[in-house]
Design an enzyme around this catalytic site. Sequence first.
Site, PDB file in Angstrom:
ATOM      1  CG  HIS A 304      -2.137  -0.872   1.047  1.00 53.44           C
ATOM      2  ND1 HIS A 304      -2.112  -2.206   1.359  1.00 53.44           N
ATOM      3  CD2 HIS A 304      -3.391  -0.607   0.590  1.00 53.44           C
ATOM      4  CE1 HIS A 304      -3.310  -2.736   1.107  1.00 53.44           C
ATOM      5  NE2 HIS A 304      -4.093  -1.791   0.638  1.00 53.44           N
ATOM      6  N   GLY A 305       2.081   1.190   0.399  1.00 49.53           N
ATOM      7  CA  GLY A 305       2.892   2.402   0.383  1.00 49.53           C
ATOM      8  C   GLY A 305       4.217   2.230   1.088  1.00 49.53           C
TER       9      GLY A 305
END
Length: 450
Positions: A304-305
């Site tokens: 996700h990041g």
Amino acid sequence: MNFTAPAFVLGLPLVIALHWVMPPRWRWVLLLAVSLGFYALGSAQAFPLLMGITLGTYAAALFIAKSKTQTAKRIWLICAAVLCLGCLGVFKYAGLFGAGTSLLLPAGISFYTFQTLGYVIDVYRGRLAPERHLGYYALFVSFFPQLVAGPIERSIALLPQLRDPDSRMDASGWLYILRGFVKKLLLADTAAVFVDAVYAAPSAASGPAALLATVLFAWQIYWDFSGYSDIAVGAAALVGVQLSRNFDHPYRAASLRDFWHRWHISLTRWFTDYVYIPLGGSRCGAVRLAVNTMVIFLLSGLWHGAALHFVVWGGVHGVLLLAERLLDRLGHDRRPASLFAQRAVTFALVCAAWVFFRAGSVSDARMIFSRLFTGWTLPALHTTALTLGVQPAAQLVLGALCLHLLPEDSSDTPTPRGVLAFCLLTLAAATAWFAALHAGTANAFIYFQF
């Protein structure tokens, strides 16, 4: 391409009309041209990367099929993995290795790299023959409804549909699109105003504001992401393609394990099939199960990041899921007396984990948790209600009520309530769309940043 952009909203009906008047054998050409055009229009700088990964994985799969030895097949698989994961790593995680090295994240890279890598792995495992038609394969990679934010489709399911000249339009696609626009414009974007204000300054939040923002964010990210998925499913259905279901009422889950069977289903299945099971899954004893579970959830957070708070979010889910499994193995009846209570406990745990996901950092998340226990006074409650506002609150209630009344697909028998809800939703979605365009406040979907 943002689904709420005028180019998509006004262009989609034209694409659908052209698709069904064209000879069936040439429809794939139109869909490919539209898919590449939409992507180039919204992310021109990333277009060469999309083409490079398409050509690279296409060639790798062909070479795997032609290779005579298992070693040669494995080498080509490694090449494809290096290409997909290497590009993902360079563009998404360059900032982890030093200041000034962050690169512009290409739209959809987290999704199409996983989809193409899954295709090559399936060819390597012998689950399907490689697609030899470059045009069909390019359409599989770039199919416009699901290119930017999924669902992550399996080649076994999607490729045959793209090649099928006898595909039929599913009119329920319009219903899915409407539901998606309502979730995004009427609900998610409305909730985002309050959520963003609180999480932008967590140290100034009162207990009621922090709690309301956290609960609203849980719904905001669901409305936003499932809204995108609904529009993708609907748009695909209107050109005769059935995409996989990405959400199944996740907040009805009665356990965390149940939640992950309902939330971002295509990503969960991808990690399960291509990472968790190859690591041994749950067949290698309790210690290995715990390690494999944590690996999957930490990778999910990192997917996700490139930030610690995303990894912590994944780790929290991993730990909670292992605790749930442990209680089950010990024979402890951890379940409350009612299904409602089970769902409430699960939702509370999911909301607590969402704090790490939404906060800008781990320290901001800790600040939100600390603020939850302060400022519980009548003036603070009144201020929180005023900050949210009467109109946004009414809009959230109206949108949620209409979604509840509206049938989920066209197979459900229409009722007077459903017809009324359909009319209200159509009017509300159109009003919200025009208002957002006029005010310049239209927000991109949350998962575009991943």
